[in-house]
Design a protein around this motif. Structure first.
Motif, PDB file in Angstrom:
ATOM      1  N   VAL A 163      24.802 -45.633 -11.978  1.00 41.98           N
ATOM      2  CA  VAL A 163      25.131 -43.621 -12.760  1.00 41.98           C
ATOM      3  C   VAL A 163      23.941 -43.802 -13.066  1.00 41.98           C
ATOM      4  O   VAL A 163      23.680 -42.388 -12.788  1.00 41.98           O
ATOM      5  N   ALA A 164      23.770 -44.172 -13.786  1.00 42.80           N
ATOM      6  CA  ALA A 164      22.467 -44.252 -15.028  1.00 42.80           C
ATOM      7  C   ALA A 164      21.166 -43.529 -14.470  1.00 42.80           C
ATOM      8  O   ALA A 164      19.704 -42.931 -14.605  1.00 42.80           O
ATOM      9  N   GLU A 165      21.247 -44.939 -13.508  1.00 39.79           N
ATOM     10  CA  GLU A 165      19.785 -44.646 -12.530  1.00 39.79           C
ATOM     11  C   GLU A 165      19.481 -44.319 -11.587  1.00 39.79           C
ATOM     12  O   GLU A 165      19.193 -42.882 -11.584  1.00 39.79           O
ATOM     13  N   ALA A 166      21.219 -44.114 -11.298  1.00 37.12           N
ATOM     14  CA  ALA A 166      20.482 -42.732  -9.785  1.00 37.12           C
ATOM     15  C   ALA A 166      20.366 -40.696 -10.572  1.00 37.12           C
ATOM     16  O   ALA A 166      19.685 -40.051  -9.901  1.00 37.12           O
ATOM     17  N   GLY A 167      21.054 -40.637 -12.387  1.00 43.76           N
ATOM     18  CA  GLY A 167      21.081 -39.879 -12.702  1.00 43.76           C
ATOM     19  C   GLY A 167      19.338 -39.596 -12.779  1.00 43.76           C
ATOM     20  O   GLY A 167      19.070 -38.734 -12.821  1.00 43.76           O
ATOM     21  N   ARG A 168      18.624 -40.829 -12.886  1.00 52.19           N
ATOM     22  CA  ARG A 168      17.240 -40.464 -13.507  1.00 52.19           C
ATOM     23  C   ARG A 168      16.376 -40.395 -12.409  1.00 52.19           C
ATOM     24  O   ARG A 168      15.642 -39.835 -11.983  1.00 52.19           O
ATOM     25  N   GLU A 208      17.122 -39.261  -9.587  1.00 54.05           N
ATOM     26  CA  GLU A 208      17.564 -37.329  -9.043  1.00 54.05           C
ATOM     27  C   GLU A 208      17.064 -36.651 -10.085  1.00 54.05           C
ATOM     28  O   GLU A 208      16.506 -35.423  -9.426  1.00 54.05           O
ATOM     29  N   GLY A 209      16.777 -36.872 -11.170  1.00 53.67           N
ATOM     30  CA  GLY A 209      15.678 -36.422 -11.762  1.00 53.67           C
ATOM     31  C   GLY A 209      14.307 -36.042 -12.097  1.00 53.67           C
ATOM     32  O   GLY A 209      13.762 -34.597 -12.095  1.00 53.67           O
ATOM     33  N   ILE A 210      14.033 -36.505 -11.360  1.00 53.57           N
ATOM     34  CA  ILE A 210      12.513 -37.459 -10.740  1.00 53.57           C
ATOM     35  C   ILE A 210      12.538 -36.741  -9.926  1.00 53.57           C
ATOM     36  O   ILE A 210      11.207 -35.411  -9.534  1.00 53.57           O
ATOM     37  N   ALA A 211      13.752 -36.485  -8.741  1.00 50.50           N
ATOM     38  CA  ALA A 211      13.666 -35.754  -7.364  1.00 50.50           C
ATOM     39  C   ALA A 211      13.364 -34.133  -7.911  1.00 50.50           C
ATOM     40  O   ALA A 211      12.869 -33.476  -6.379  1.00 50.50           O
ATOM     41  N   LEU A 212      14.278 -33.899  -8.546  1.00 48.81           N
ATOM     42  CA  LEU A 212      14.379 -32.229  -9.161  1.00 48.81           C
ATOM     43  C   LEU A 212      13.287 -31.575  -9.598  1.00 48.81           C
ATOM     44  O   LEU A 212      12.549 -31.049  -9.272  1.00 48.81           O
TER      45      LEU A 212
END
Length: 155
Positions: free
Chosen positions: A140-145, A147-151
């Protein structure tokens, strides 16, 4: 019926993560307030303590902050005696940021109740269950990282 229950379970996990995010953000704000820090200051201090000593560029990327914003954070943390900036021994042009361990104890003291609660909660699970939880949290933490880069890339 089973697929509906699975969908409900997934929704409950997402809702649980959202609630966890809110509660941890509130706790961090309270701790930061007691220590005289802004949210970004506390986040950066945590990162420095966990992965430091670290250069400003890698820290800015890890924290998701613009370098100019990070400079302000580091100035505040240094003035307050939480960190030091030191010349990199391998590259004298570079600076490494290091947390001061004696001050880190102040932060840990503020989180002592939460750390104790997490320890007690973890004691209810066996090692195999804790491994699954750890894997889940890491993913989940990696998915957040990601997604943050994608945003950031989408602007």
């Amino acid at each position: 019926m089973q697929s509906e229950a699975r969908r409900d379970g997934r929704r409950e996990v997402r809702e649980g993560l959202r609630e966890l995010g809110v509660q941890l953000a509130q706790l961090n704000r309270r701790v930061g307030g007691r220590l005289g820090m802004r949210d970004a200051d506390l986040d950066c201090l945590d990162l420095i303590g966990r992965i430091g000593p670290i250069g400003a560029g890698p820290l800015a990327r890890a924290a998701g902050l613009h370098p100019a914003t990070l400079t302000g954070v580091l100035d505040r943390l240094e003035r307050a005696g939480w960190i030091v900036r030191e010349r990199d021994t391998e590259d004298r042009r570079a600076v490494r940021i290091r947390a001061l361990p004696e001050r880190g104890k102040e932060v840990l003291a503020q989180f002592a109740g939460m750390n104790g609660a997490v320890q007690e909660i973890c004691s209810r699970y066996d090692e195999e269950q804790l491994a699954v939880i750890t894997d889940f949290l890491g993913r989940v933490a990696e998915a957040g990282r990601v997604e943050g880069i994608a945003l950031d890339a989408r602007g």
